[in-house]
Structure formats: structure tokens, C-alpha cells
Design a protein around this motif. Structure first.
Motif, PDB file in Angstrom:
ATOM      1  N   ILE A  16       0.846  -1.183   0.000  1.00  0.00           N
ATOM      2  CA  ILE A  16       0.000   0.000   0.000  1.00  0.00           C
ATOM      3  C   ILE A  16       0.884   1.236   0.000  1.00  0.00           C
ATOM      4  O   ILE A  16       1.620   1.480   0.957  1.00  0.00           O
ATOM      5  CB  ILE A  16      -0.925   0.017   1.234  1.00  0.00           C
ATOM      6  N   ALA A  17       0.818   1.986  -1.069  1.00  0.00           N
ATOM      7  CA  ALA A  17       1.624   3.202  -1.164  1.00  0.00           C
ATOM      8  C   ALA A  17       0.806   4.395  -0.696  1.00  0.00           C
ATOM      9  O   ALA A  17      -0.391   4.500  -0.988  1.00  0.00           O
ATOM     10  CB  ALA A  17       2.091   3.417  -2.602  1.00  0.00           C
ATOM     11  N   LEU A  39      -8.423   2.532   6.414  1.00  0.00           N
ATOM     12  CA  LEU A  39      -7.342   3.512   6.515  1.00  0.00           C
ATOM     13  C   LEU A  39      -6.224   2.924   7.378  1.00  0.00           C
ATOM     14  O   LEU A  39      -6.453   2.529   8.526  1.00  0.00           O
ATOM     15  CB  LEU A  39      -7.853   4.809   7.145  1.00  0.00           C
ATOM     16  N   THR A  40      -5.035   2.870   6.826  1.00  0.00           N
ATOM     17  CA  THR A  40      -3.906   2.274   7.544  1.00  0.00           C
ATOM     18  C   THR A  40      -3.414   3.212   8.641  1.00  0.00           C
ATOM     19  O   THR A  40      -3.199   4.405   8.410  1.00  0.00           O
ATOM     20  CB  THR A  40      -2.747   1.967   6.587  1.00  0.00           C
ATOM     21  N   THR A  41      -3.256   2.673   9.835  1.00  0.00           N
ATOM     22  CA  THR A  41      -2.706   3.430  10.954  1.00  0.00           C
ATOM     23  C   THR A  41      -1.457   2.721  11.463  1.00  0.00           C
ATOM     24  O   THR A  41      -1.330   1.500  11.321  1.00  0.00           O
ATOM     25  CB  THR A  41      -3.714   3.542  12.113  1.00  0.00           C
ATOM     26  N   PRO A  42      -0.515   3.456  12.058  1.00  0.00           N
ATOM     27  CA  PRO A  42       0.680   2.809  12.607  1.00  0.00           C
ATOM     28  C   PRO A  42       0.306   1.813  13.696  1.00  0.00           C
ATOM     29  O   PRO A  42      -0.686   1.992  14.415  1.00  0.00           O
ATOM     30  CB  PRO A  42       1.484   3.975  13.197  1.00  0.00           C
ATOM     31  N   LYS A  43       1.067   0.755  13.796  1.00  0.00           N
ATOM     32  CA  LYS A  43       0.850  -0.238  14.844  1.00  0.00           C
ATOM     33  C   LYS A  43       1.413   0.307  16.155  1.00  0.00           C
ATOM     34  O   LYS A  43       2.601   0.220  16.434  1.00  0.00           O
ATOM     35  CB  LYS A  43       1.531  -1.561  14.481  1.00  0.00           C
ATOM     36  N   GLU A  44       0.551   0.905  16.935  1.00  0.00           N
ATOM     37  CA  GLU A  44       1.011   1.489  18.190  1.00  0.00           C
ATOM     38  C   GLU A  44      -0.147   1.592  19.163  1.00  0.00           C
ATOM     39  O   GLU A  44      -1.319   1.443  18.803  1.00  0.00           O
ATOM     40  CB  GLU A  44       1.607   2.869  17.946  1.00  0.00           C
ATOM     41  N   GLU A 206      -2.552   6.053   3.332  1.00  0.00           N
ATOM     42  CA  GLU A 206      -2.499   4.644   2.966  1.00  0.00           C
ATOM     43  C   GLU A 206      -3.886   4.062   3.184  1.00  0.00           C
ATOM     44  O   GLU A 206      -4.405   4.104   4.304  1.00  0.00           O
ATOM     45  CB  GLU A 206      -1.457   3.905   3.801  1.00  0.00           C
ATOM     46  N   TYR A 207      -4.481   3.527   2.133  1.00  0.00           N
ATOM     47  CA  TYR A 207      -5.864   3.059   2.240  1.00  0.00           C
ATOM     48  C   TYR A 207      -6.122   1.919   1.263  1.00  0.00           C
ATOM     49  O   TYR A 207      -5.413   1.748   0.271  1.00  0.00           O
ATOM     50  CB  TYR A 207      -6.843   4.200   1.971  1.00  0.00           C
ATOM     51  N   VAL A 208      -7.164   1.155   1.567  1.00  0.00           N
ATOM     52  CA  VAL A 208      -7.605   0.076   0.697  1.00  0.00           C
ATOM     53  C   VAL A 208      -9.114   0.205   0.511  1.00  0.00           C
ATOM     54  O   VAL A 208      -9.862   0.262   1.500  1.00  0.00           O
ATOM     55  CB  VAL A 208      -7.260  -1.312   1.283  1.00  0.00           C
TER      56      VAL A 208
END
Length: 232
Positions: A16-17, A39-44, A206-208
Motif C-alpha cells: 500500500i503506497a 485507513l492504515t494506521t501505525p501499529k502502536e 495509505e488506504y484500501v
């Protein structure tokens, strides 16, 4: 040969760019329980949050504006528009708070922000530049969430319902891992020189997409009342 091609396609889909969606909007053109955007979020671990977005819809029924869940909590951080006379729900770790809206209008761009801090447990909603009262929710840290727009998660990454789906346009979705100051929120509302989200950033997103969701140029550009006073 066919296996190699399939592997290449799967690898391409998995990568995912980040994309700059400035000046664009997501269009959800129909009621469905299958179309959404992850919506991609940081793993935290998230111990405080501000989520801001702009929406345009004619829906008078309940609909989801932002849905974040974890493997153990379905409504880790949720913004849900209720029926016309009820207002907007902001949920943190399944704790529900209802805010009475002041000027939420159909068929107009609405700028919405919600803030939460686990240290104090307080939650606040901002609508079109106006703050709500501050309410207490509590809530522990949010770990490794999935963030979705277009649908409301009743389970981790799923459990969607047509009755809560979003139909309309969304743009300028940002999320920060702190409580933004009133001045920063005002800058977001006015769309003037605000610091983009460090967890979700519309200008580096970053999204799908799953299902029928379109990416179109914005048809209108939301501006604050102060902008129009200065212009005219």
C-alpha cells in the motif's frame, strides 16, 4: 507461469503506497453493507486522539462517519451521526457519549472533530467550528486498531450493516495521537495551515478500497465564515 503471475499480483495488492488526496474526496454512492475504505494506521498504542473529517450527505438516518475497532473492542473510537433530532455519538472503548448538534445540515459540507484523552477520560466534539460541552468517558489505551470509513464495525474489521452505512462524500480525514488545541482545530475547520495528522494523513494516505467507492475531485471547497467575510 500462472502461479508466478498470481504471486506478483498478490504482492502488488499487499503493498500500500501512501497517496496525496488533497483536493479530492471519497464518494460512497449507494447504501450497502460491503463498500468501505480501510485507513492504515501505525501499529502502536493510542492513549489520546483527535479525529477530524468533512462529510456531505443527505442521509437523515443513523450513519457512521468514522469507525475504529480492536480485536477486543468493537467501538474503540467511533463517530456516529444519529437520527436528525438526536445528535452525534462519540464512543471510546465502547463507552457511549451523545452530543447534541448545533447546526448539522444535510446536503452541505460539515467539518467534524472529536477528541479524547485517556489520562483525563474526557471527550469533546467540534462541529463547524463550534465546540460542544466536555464530557467524561474514561477508556483505556487503544491497541493496534483497524480504522474504517463508510461502514460501522460491529466486529474487528467487519459486522457491517446497510442501516448504518454512509452514503455521500468524505474528505480531509486526519487523526492525531494527541488532543489538538482549540487553535489547531479552528485551523482545520477553516482549512488554513493546520498540521496534518500523524496517524492518518489525508495528504499522505495509505488506504484500501473494498466495493464501490470512488475517488473524485472535490466539487466544492469548504471555507469558514471568516474567509467569506474577508473575501467580500
Amino acid at each position: 507461469m500462472a502461479f508466478t503471475l498470481l504471486l506478483v499480483l498478490l504482492t502488488a495488492c499487499a503493498a500500500i503506497a501512501a497517496e496525496d488526496l488533497s483536493g479530492q474526496m471519497m464518494v460512497f454512492p449507494e447504501e450497502t453493507d460491503t463498500a468501505y475504505v480501510k485507513l492504515t494506521t501505525p501499529k502502536e498504542t493510542i492513549s489520546a486522539a483527535t479525529v477530524c473529517l468533512r462529510s456531505f450527505t443527505e442521509l437523515s438516518r443513523e450513519h457512521s462517519l468514522f469507525s475504529m475497532s480492536t480485536s477486543t473492542v468493537s467501538d474503540a473510537f467511533r463517530i456516529l451521526k444519529l437520527n436528525p433530532d438526536n445528535g452525534i455519538d462519540v464512543d471510546v472503548q465502547n463507552s457511549n457519549l451523545e452530543f447534541q448538534t448545533q447546526d448539522y445540515k444535510l446536503n452541505e459540507w460539515q467539518s467534524i472533530c472529536a477528541t479524547w484523552d485517556s489520562a483525563t477520560g474526557v471527550v469533546q466534539l467540534w462541529l463547524n467550528g463550534k465546540p460542544s460541552v466536555i464530557k467524561y468517558s474514561g477508556g483505556s489505551n487503544i491497541d493496534d486498531p483497524i480504522a474504517i470509513v463508510g461502514q460501522e464495525q460491529d466486529s474487528f474489521g467487519g459486522g457491517f450493516s446497510k442501516a448504518q452505512s454512509f452514503v455521500g462524500m468524505l474528505c480531509d480525514v486526519h487523526m492525531w495521537n494527541d488532543v489538538r488545541s482549540p487553535c489547531e482545530i479552528e485551523r482545520y475547520m477553516a482549512d488554513t495551515n493546520f498540521l496534518p495528522g500523524n496517524l492518518i494523513n489525508w495528504s499522505s494516505l495509505e488506504y484500501v478500497i473494498t466495493g464501490r467507492v470512488l475517488i473524485n475531485d472535490k466539487q466544492t471547497c469548504p471555507r469558514s465564515k471568516a474567509f467569506w467575510k474577508r473575501r467580500w
